[in-house]
Design an enzyme around this catalytic site. Sequence first.
Site, PDB file in Angstrom:
ATOM      1  N   GLY A  12       0.778  -1.235   0.000  1.00 44.92           N
ATOM      2  CA  GLY A  12       0.000   0.000   0.000  1.00 44.92           C
ATOM      3  C   GLY A  12       0.807   1.281   0.000  1.00 44.92           C
ATOM      4  CG  ASN A 107      -3.318  -1.053 -13.164  1.00 45.65           C
ATOM      5  OD1 ASN A 107      -3.239  -1.264 -11.947  1.00 45.65           O
ATOM      6  ND2 ASN A 107      -2.629  -1.746 -14.049  1.00 45.65           N
ATOM      7  CG  HIS A 109       2.092  -2.607 -15.471  1.00 52.10           C
ATOM      8  ND1 HIS A 109       1.670  -3.809 -14.947  1.00 52.10           N
ATOM      9  CD2 HIS A 109       3.134  -2.885 -16.284  1.00 52.10           C
ATOM     10  CE1 HIS A 109       2.434  -4.775 -15.435  1.00 52.10           C
ATOM     11  NE2 HIS A 109       3.327  -4.250 -16.250  1.00 52.10           N
ATOM     12  CB  SER A 136       2.761   2.773 -17.527  1.00 49.60           C
ATOM     13  OG  SER A 136       3.956   2.525 -18.215  1.00 49.60           O
ATOM     14  CG  ASP A 145      -0.914  -4.944 -17.040  1.00 47.34           C
ATOM     15  OD1 ASP A 145      -1.610  -4.367 -16.182  1.00 47.34           O
ATOM     16  OD2 ASP A 145      -0.258  -5.976 -16.798  1.00 47.34           O
ATOM     17  CD  GLN A 173      10.880   8.721 -10.506  1.00 52.55           C
ATOM     18  OE1 GLN A 173      10.198   9.604 -11.019  1.00 52.55           O
ATOM     19  NE2 GLN A 173      11.887   8.981  -9.696  1.00 52.55           N
TER      20      GLN A 173
HETATM   21  C1  GAR Z   1       3.495  -1.293  -7.370  1.00 54.96           C
HETATM   22  O1  GAR Z   1       4.841  -1.348  -7.783  1.00 54.96           O
HETATM   23  C2  GAR Z   1       2.588  -1.392  -8.570  1.00 54.96           C
HETATM   24  O2  GAR Z   1       3.105  -0.797  -9.723  1.00 54.96           O
HETATM   25  C3  GAR Z   1       2.486  -2.868  -8.743  1.00 54.96           C
HETATM   26  O3  GAR Z   1       2.419  -3.391  -7.443  1.00 54.96           O
HETATM   27  C4  GAR Z   1       3.135  -2.535  -6.563  1.00 54.96           C
HETATM   28  C5  GAR Z   1       2.252  -2.225  -5.384  1.00 54.96           C
HETATM   29  O4  GAR Z   1       2.973  -1.581  -4.374  1.00 54.96           O
HETATM   30  N1  GAR Z   1       1.323  -3.206  -9.499  1.00 54.96           N
HETATM   31  C6  GAR Z   1       1.228  -4.291 -10.248  1.00 54.96           C
HETATM   32  O5  GAR Z   1       2.123  -5.087 -10.370  1.00 54.96           O
HETATM   33  C7  GAR Z   1      -0.094  -4.455 -10.958  1.00 54.96           C
HETATM   34  N2  GAR Z   1      -0.097  -5.627 -11.760  1.00 54.96           N
HETATM   35  P1  GAR Z   1       2.223  -0.913  -3.143  1.00 54.96           P
HETATM   36  O6  GAR Z   1       1.270  -1.949  -2.575  1.00 54.96           O
HETATM   37  O7  GAR Z   1       3.315  -0.560  -2.176  1.00 54.96           O
HETATM   38  O8  GAR Z   1       1.487   0.296  -3.652  1.00 54.96           O
END
Ligand code: GAR
Length: 210
Positions: A12, A107, A109, A136, A145, A173
């Site tokens: 999160g 979203n 990614h 992205s 995606d 980022q």
């Molecule tokens: C982030 O790096 C996001 O880009 C990725 O999961 C992570 C979540 O981190 N999302 C994906 O891979 C979507 N398929 P967070 O829970 O610390 O925000």
Amino acid sequence: PKRIAVFISGFGSNLQALIDACQRQAIDGEIVLVASNQAKAFGLTRAAEAGIDTAVVDKSDYSDRDSYDVALAELIDDYTVDLIVLAGFMRILSPAFVARFSGKLLNIHPSLLPNYPGLHTHQRALENGDNEHGCSIHFVTSELDGGPVILQAKVPIFAEDTVQLVAQRVNQQELAIYPLVVKWFCQDRLLMKDGQVWLDDHLLGPAGYA
Ligand code: GAR
């Protein structure tokens, strides 16, 4: 203020960046619900600490993806949400769900789409010998995606890099650009029309911009 739901599955950090941006009124929005498919997601603790309603929608309570997504949609309808932000939500949403909230689903990614849709993006970029990588933000369509890109951030990959180092660099980022895009959406500056993205009435190119 726009009413925002955030879907998470894990740590999160992106959720936290959005909570912080709403709290300091950088985003004209209110996160009214954080939903997770994982009961143990640390992001649920972040939401609770911020006084935000949380919900766990556990896949073992549903027989298939469609019934799971109906439950998610009902939750969203209960909260009359203007925007759904996927922030590390590691489930594929059904075409019916995506169609129902089309234009209201964002979203993030961890790659420079259209490179590396799917999982293990950092590892794949390293294995491929890439010297740049990034993240992205895109509107969600039924193609995994594959929805139109709104904004990307690039980071370098160095010769001695590891998955962990690259992941940290990319995540830094993410925390900068996701709040910015959500801010734009909440200002009604961002629109998906015919599968393309408009910002301030300008059509963005197929790869967004860096
Ligand atoms: C982030 O790096 C996001 O880009 C990725 O999961 C992570 C979540 O981190 N999302 C994906 O891979 C979507 N398929 P967070 O829970 O610390 O925000």
